[in-house]
Enzyme design. Sequence first.
Site, PDB file in Angstrom:
ATOM      1  N   GLY A 236       1.057   2.873  -7.507  1.00  0.00           N
ATOM      2  CA  GLY A 236       0.682   3.573  -8.864  1.00  0.00           C
ATOM      3  C   GLY A 236       1.262   4.793  -8.999  1.00  0.00           C
TER       4      GLY A 236
ATOM      5  N   THR B  27       2.780 -12.526   2.211  1.00  0.00           N
ATOM      6  CA  THR B  27       1.928 -13.414   1.345  1.00  0.00           C
ATOM      7  C   THR B  27       2.746 -14.655   0.810  1.00  0.00           C
ATOM      8  OG1 THR B  27       0.460 -12.883  -0.568  1.00  0.00           O
ATOM      9  CG2 THR B  27       2.480 -11.866  -0.795  1.00  0.00           C
TER      10      THR B  27
ATOM     11  N   GLY C 138       1.545   3.031  -2.613  1.00  0.00           N
ATOM     12  CA  GLY C 138       0.893   3.824  -3.721  1.00  0.00           C
ATOM     13  C   GLY C 138       1.854   3.686  -4.961  1.00  0.00           C
TER      14      GLY C 138
ATOM     15  N   LYS D  68       3.352  10.195  -0.003  1.00  0.00           N
ATOM     16  CA  LYS D  68       2.758  10.701   0.993  1.00  0.00           C
ATOM     17  C   LYS D  68       3.133  11.534   2.058  1.00  0.00           C
ATOM     18  CE  LYS D  68      -1.226   7.528   1.352  1.00  0.00           C
ATOM     19  NZ  LYS D  68      -1.964   6.991   2.272  1.00  0.00           N
TER      20      LYS D  68
ATOM     21  N   GLY E 267      -4.643  -4.319  -3.770  1.00  0.00           N
ATOM     22  CA  GLY E 267      -5.798  -3.353  -3.603  1.00  0.00           C
ATOM     23  C   GLY E 267      -4.946  -1.892  -4.044  1.00  0.00           C
ATOM     24  N   HIS E 268      -5.203  -1.477  -5.351  1.00  0.00           N
ATOM     25  CA  HIS E 268      -4.725  -0.037  -5.628  1.00  0.00           C
ATOM     26  C   HIS E 268      -5.887   0.943  -5.910  1.00  0.00           C
ATOM     27  CE1 HIS E 268      -1.469  -2.689  -6.342  1.00  0.00           C
ATOM     28  NE2 HIS E 268      -2.042  -3.341  -7.385  1.00  0.00           N
TER      29      HIS E 268
ATOM     30  N   ASP F 130       1.045  -1.208   0.105  1.00  0.00           N
ATOM     31  CA  ASP F 130       0.070   0.022  -0.090  1.00  0.00           C
ATOM     32  C   ASP F 130       1.007   1.287   0.085  1.00  0.00           C
ATOM     33  OD1 ASP F 130      -2.423  -1.478   0.113  1.00  0.00           O
ATOM     34  OD2 ASP F 130      -2.123  -1.795   2.543  1.00  0.00           O
TER      35      ASP F 130
ATOM     36  N   THR G 186      -7.806  -1.126   0.892  1.00  0.00           N
ATOM     37  CA  THR G 186      -8.555  -1.075  -0.475  1.00  0.00           C
ATOM     38  C   THR G 186      -9.233  -2.243  -0.459  1.00  0.00           C
ATOM     39  OG1 THR G 186      -6.774   0.163  -1.366  1.00  0.00           O
ATOM     40  CG2 THR G 186      -8.318  -0.269  -2.557  1.00  0.00           C
TER      41      THR G 186
HETATM   42  P1  GDP Z   1      -0.554   0.283  -3.651  1.00  0.00           P
HETATM   43  O1  GDP Z   1      -1.403  -1.128  -3.077  1.00  0.00           O
HETATM   44  O2  GDP Z   1       0.646   0.482  -3.454  1.00  0.00           O
HETATM   45  O3  GDP Z   1      -1.339   0.389  -5.143  1.00  0.00           O
HETATM   46  O4  GDP Z   1      -1.351   1.463  -2.766  1.00  0.00           O
HETATM   47  P2  GDP Z   1      -2.775   1.768  -2.451  1.00  0.00           P
HETATM   48  O5  GDP Z   1      -3.625   2.238  -3.492  1.00  0.00           O
HETATM   49  O6  GDP Z   1      -3.296   0.402  -1.540  1.00  0.00           O
HETATM   50  O7  GDP Z   1      -2.669   2.966  -1.181  1.00  0.00           O
HETATM   51  C1  GDP Z   1      -2.102   4.137  -1.273  1.00  0.00           C
HETATM   52  C2  GDP Z   1      -3.083   5.157  -1.056  1.00  0.00           C
HETATM   53  O8  GDP Z   1      -2.324   6.372  -0.997  1.00  0.00           O
HETATM   54  C3  GDP Z   1      -4.090   5.318  -2.334  1.00  0.00           C
HETATM   55  O9  GDP Z   1      -5.319   5.733  -1.636  1.00  0.00           O
HETATM   56  C4  GDP Z   1      -3.385   6.584  -3.001  1.00  0.00           C
HETATM   57  O10 GDP Z   1      -4.559   7.458  -3.700  1.00  0.00           O
HETATM   58  C5  GDP Z   1      -2.687   7.370  -1.894  1.00  0.00           C
HETATM   59  N1  GDP Z   1      -1.727   8.180  -2.483  1.00  0.00           N
HETATM   60  C6  GDP Z   1      -0.773   7.809  -3.222  1.00  0.00           C
HETATM   61  N2  GDP Z   1       0.223   8.721  -3.328  1.00  0.00           N
HETATM   62  C7  GDP Z   1      -0.044   9.866  -2.402  1.00  0.00           C
HETATM   63  C8  GDP Z   1       0.528  10.691  -1.799  1.00  0.00           C
HETATM   64  O11 GDP Z   1       1.685  11.166  -2.423  1.00  0.00           O
HETATM   65  N3  GDP Z   1      -0.014  11.552  -0.957  1.00  0.00           N
HETATM   66  C9  GDP Z   1      -1.316  10.994  -0.285  1.00  0.00           C
HETATM   67  N4  GDP Z   1      -1.891  11.926   0.422  1.00  0.00           N
HETATM   68  N5  GDP Z   1      -1.949  10.184  -0.776  1.00  0.00           N
HETATM   69  C10 GDP Z   1      -1.263   9.320  -1.795  1.00  0.00           C
HETATM   70  P1  IMO Z   2      -0.892  -4.407  -2.209  1.00  0.00           P
HETATM   71  O1  IMO Z   2      -0.677  -4.820  -3.580  1.00  0.00           O
HETATM   72  C1  IMO Z   2      -0.961  -4.872   2.176  1.00  0.00           C
HETATM   73  C2  IMO Z   2      -1.033  -9.253   3.507  1.00  0.00           C
HETATM   74  C3  IMO Z   2      -2.244  -9.536   4.245  1.00  0.00           C
HETATM   75  C4  IMO Z   2      -1.729 -10.587   5.256  1.00  0.00           C
HETATM   76  C5  IMO Z   2      -0.522 -11.150   4.251  1.00  0.00           C
HETATM   77  C6  IMO Z   2      -1.148 -12.334   3.636  1.00  0.00           C
HETATM   78  O2  IMO Z   2      -2.136  -3.383  -2.206  1.00  0.00           O
HETATM   79  O3  IMO Z   2       0.114  -3.612  -1.645  1.00  0.00           O
HETATM   80  P2  IMO Z   2      -2.738 -13.076   1.660  1.00  0.00           P
HETATM   81  O4  IMO Z   2      -4.186 -12.811   1.696  1.00  0.00           O
HETATM   82  O5  IMO Z   2      -1.770 -12.301   0.588  1.00  0.00           O
HETATM   83  O6  IMO Z   2      -2.281 -14.598   1.798  1.00  0.00           O
HETATM   84  O7  IMO Z   2      -2.289 -12.567   2.973  1.00  0.00           O
HETATM   85  O8  IMO Z   2      -0.091 -10.272   3.213  1.00  0.00           O
HETATM   86  N1  IMO Z   2      -1.031  -8.448   2.266  1.00  0.00           N
HETATM   87  C7  IMO Z   2      -1.286  -7.180   1.972  1.00  0.00           C
HETATM   88  N2  IMO Z   2      -0.958  -6.115   2.666  1.00  0.00           N
HETATM   89  N3  IMO Z   2      -1.030  -4.830   0.748  1.00  0.00           N
HETATM   90  C8  IMO Z   2      -1.029  -5.771   0.064  1.00  0.00           C
HETATM   91  O9  IMO Z   2      -1.315  -5.702  -1.566  1.00  0.00           O
HETATM   92  C9  IMO Z   2      -1.622  -6.967   0.660  1.00  0.00           C
HETATM   93  N4  IMO Z   2      -1.634  -8.202   0.176  1.00  0.00           N
HETATM   94  C10 IMO Z   2      -1.566  -9.244   0.912  1.00  0.00           C
HETATM   95  O10 IMO Z   2      -2.861  -8.291   4.998  1.00  0.00           O
HETATM   96  O11 IMO Z   2      -0.974  -9.962   6.381  1.00  0.00           O
HETATM   97 MG    MG Z   3      -3.009  -1.665  -1.761  1.00  0.00          MG
END
Ligand code: GDP
Ligand code: IMO
Ligand code: MG
Length: 428
Positions: free
Chosen positions: A17, A238, A15, A330, A40-41, A13, A298
């Site tokens: 993207g 994971t 970010g 962030k 989750g993105h 998580d 997400t």
């Molecule tokens: P990913 O799993 O790495 O794709 O990241 P996620 O989408 O799960 O979580 C990143 C979150 O941070 C998303 O809600 C983005 O919109 C948000 N985000 C990304 N870059 C920034 C930033 O520079 N500032 C802030 N405030 N939010 C950001």
């Molecule tokens: P993105 O791509 C954050 C974590 C789960 C759990 C462990 C194993 O959005 O960064 P799983 O269902 O994969 O067997 O769970 O990994 N986990 C994540 N945590 N971001 C993710 O993906 C994750 N995908 C799995 O919370 O601790």
């Molecule tokens: Mg994510």
Amino acid sequence: MPAIVVVGAQWGDEGKGKATDLLGSKVDYVVKFNGGNNAGHTVVIGDETYALHLIPSGILTPGCTPVIGNGVVVDLEVLFQEIDTLEARGIDTSHLLVSANAHIIPSYNRVMDRVTERFLGKRQIGTTGRGIGPTYADKMSRVGIRIQDLFDHSILRQKIEGALMQKNHLLVKVYNRRAISVDEVTDELEAYAERIRPMVVDCSLLLNNALDRGQTVLFEAGQATMLDVDHGTYPFVTSSSACAGGAATGSGVGPNRIDKVIAVAKAYITRVGAGPFTTELLDEDGEKLRAIGHEYGTTTGRPRRCGWFDAPVARYARRVNGVTDFVMTKLDVLTGWDKIPVCVAYDVDGVRHDELPYSQSDIHHAKPIYEYLPGWTEDITGVREFSDLPANARAYVEAIEDMCGAPVSAVGVGPARDATVVRHPLQF
Ligand code: GDP
Ligand code: IMO
Ligand code: MG
């Protein structure tokens, strides 16, 4: 022939993207090479917010072909739900491609994921419950079902039968559940065969040909370094290879074709699910980071655990991925703190560790050693030039760059796609 890998430097998580967006329209293919709909993105474009799980974020970039690589595990129901949702919002998904060798998450592995977690009691991993672990376990045990199996009825049935033979014993005798019927699963999977057929490709051939033509291929990791099955905080990880090396095995492209490895790290750090977390904040600061950073999953909506930036983790990510550039996201969330603690090393039972200890017990016992960097109060969300950031924000980025061992080439200052300060261009 640029091939670029984007990985998470922390526990997910980050970010990721943001890095994809910086490469923008120059990218011809975006390849997801590991994980499944545990990812989750959230992508914000203008007033629109998209939550993607299985489909690479390249689906939102015009002219870019999104590819689901062989290293991914695919829940067909989720895939088509995601396609339908995007189509309903006017996004063209007709160019999405899927490797014939990607494994399928059959519904019985969602059941296995949940019952095994329950069985673990307080040793739970806190998985997303999406069937990821059991599907990778089946792949390694050689009882997995692949996308290409959908096109041969008798093979598909035989493979499902083989997989269920053992699982039904477990489900009935150990977990007290009902047995799952081979016919039911065969019907369930075959229902998607014709719909997926036009998307199926030889991923390795496609991408190698693209690189030979001089096209740009971006490999987008799900999860992150500290969740990688080999390099993460095992067993709280994971089940896939989320580090840069996974891009080669998860797509069929040789490692010597990869030119750049971009690691994305938040200016602080978060984690979802169980496992060690040295800089975790269980106080008001943790709640403040969660509230300001909207740190809720997400995929599962779970509150993310929050903590201060962990330099040993970032240095480790640089090493195991061969990172060429960091993207820090962030930074805006840290606005308003008087002093910002940064973990520079670990204290394990009185011994200082500058590098992440290899021993899980040491990581569990580690206490953070903090340095305190001066904060800033100015709103930075509108800043687009590094020199326009407050001096202390610049100093924060530079201090972290020194600790990480690779340049921080871009800094995120807000959720929007363009809310980024670029210090060194990431494009070729
Ligand atoms: P990913 O799993 O790495 O794709 O990241 P996620 O989408 O799960 O979580 C990143 C979150 O941070 C998303 O809600 C983005 O919109 C948000 N985000 C990304 N870059 C920034 C930033 O520079 N500032 C802030 N405030 N939010 C950001
Ligand atoms: P993105 O791509 C954050 C974590 C789960 C759990 C462990 C194993 O959005 O960064 P799983 O269902 O994969 O067997 O769970 O990994 N986990 C994540 N945590 N971001 C993710 O993906 C994750 N995908 C799995 O919370 O601790
Ligand atoms: Mg994510």
